[in-house]
Design an enzyme around this catalytic site. Structure first.
Site, PDB file in Angstrom:
ATOM      1  N   THR A  68       0.826  -1.215   0.000  1.00 62.02           N
ATOM      2  CA  THR A  68       0.000   0.000   0.000  1.00 62.02           C
ATOM      3  C   THR A  68       0.858   1.263   0.000  1.00 62.02           C
ATOM      4  O   THR A  68       0.475   2.259  -0.608  1.00 62.02           O
ATOM      5  CB  THR A  68      -0.961   0.041   1.201  1.00 62.02           C
ATOM      6  OG1 THR A  68      -0.214  -0.064   2.406  1.00 62.02           O
ATOM      7  CG2 THR A  68      -1.975  -1.095   1.135  1.00 62.02           C
ATOM      8  N   HIS A 118       4.489  -0.388  12.786  1.00 62.25           N
ATOM      9  CA  HIS A 118       4.739  -0.155  11.361  1.00 62.25           C
ATOM     10  C   HIS A 118       3.435  -0.044  10.562  1.00 62.25           C
ATOM     11  O   HIS A 118       3.322   0.771   9.654  1.00 62.25           O
ATOM     12  CB  HIS A 118       5.607  -1.295  10.823  1.00 62.25           C
ATOM     13  CG  HIS A 118       6.046  -1.126   9.411  1.00 62.25           C
ATOM     14  ND1 HIS A 118       6.991  -0.193   9.037  1.00 62.25           N
ATOM     15  CD2 HIS A 118       5.669  -1.766   8.276  1.00 62.25           C
ATOM     16  CE1 HIS A 118       7.181  -0.280   7.729  1.00 62.25           C
ATOM     17  NE2 HIS A 118       6.389  -1.224   7.246  1.00 62.25           N
TER      18      HIS A 118
END
Length: 149
Positions: free
Chosen positions: A45, A77
């Site tokens: 993404t 993350h």
């Protein structure tokens, strides 16, 4: 109104999930009589904004659907990736005045939660793109009508 032309950008990360999301998005677009002009795969993404910007520069795309699954790991993350990607995509939508539908699940999501969303999230993203293009088109039509008076 002419057929709405869309591009779909799909993350390859969590491919078993995003492949199902893509299938659902294509079916929904077909049901809404939208024309899928491009389907592009990116590693994850976070890699979407560059490809999305290239697509936005073309004149044959009315909206972009983004599909991805950002699953929680052992660190934060996932939050960093999801938040930054969403912000960059929103900025691009405003810059180019074209809808970018966020069909990205997460952050802070389990694999089970991601699998439970493989049909609902892409459908909502395609519906949002359809609604936004339709609304923008109506606004343009109203502006043209008002200018002729």
């Amino acid at each position: 109104m002419r057929k709405i032309r869309i591009a779909i950008v799909v993350a390859e990360f969590n491919k078993d999930i995003t492949d199902k999301m893509l299938f659902t998005a294509k079916q929904r677009a077909k049901n809404l009589k939208m024309q899928v002009k491009n389907i592009l795969h990116v590693p994850g993404t976070f890699d979407m904004p560059l490809i999305v910007e290239k697509l936005l520069k073309t004149h044959d795309i009315d909206a972009i659907i983004t599909l991805g699954a950002v699953i929680k790991g052992e660190t934060g993350h996932d939050v960093l990736i999801a938040n930054n990607t969403a912000r960059l995509l929103a900025d691009l939508s405003l810059k180019y005045q074209k809808p970018i539908a966020l069909g990205i699940t997460g952050p802070d999501m389990t694999v089970k939660q991601a699998k439970n969303r493989v049909t609902t999230v892409p459908k909502r993203a395609v519906d949002a793109a359809y609604k936004m293009v339709t609304t923008l088109s109506q606004m343009e039509d109203n502006k043209d009508t008002n200018n002729q008076k």
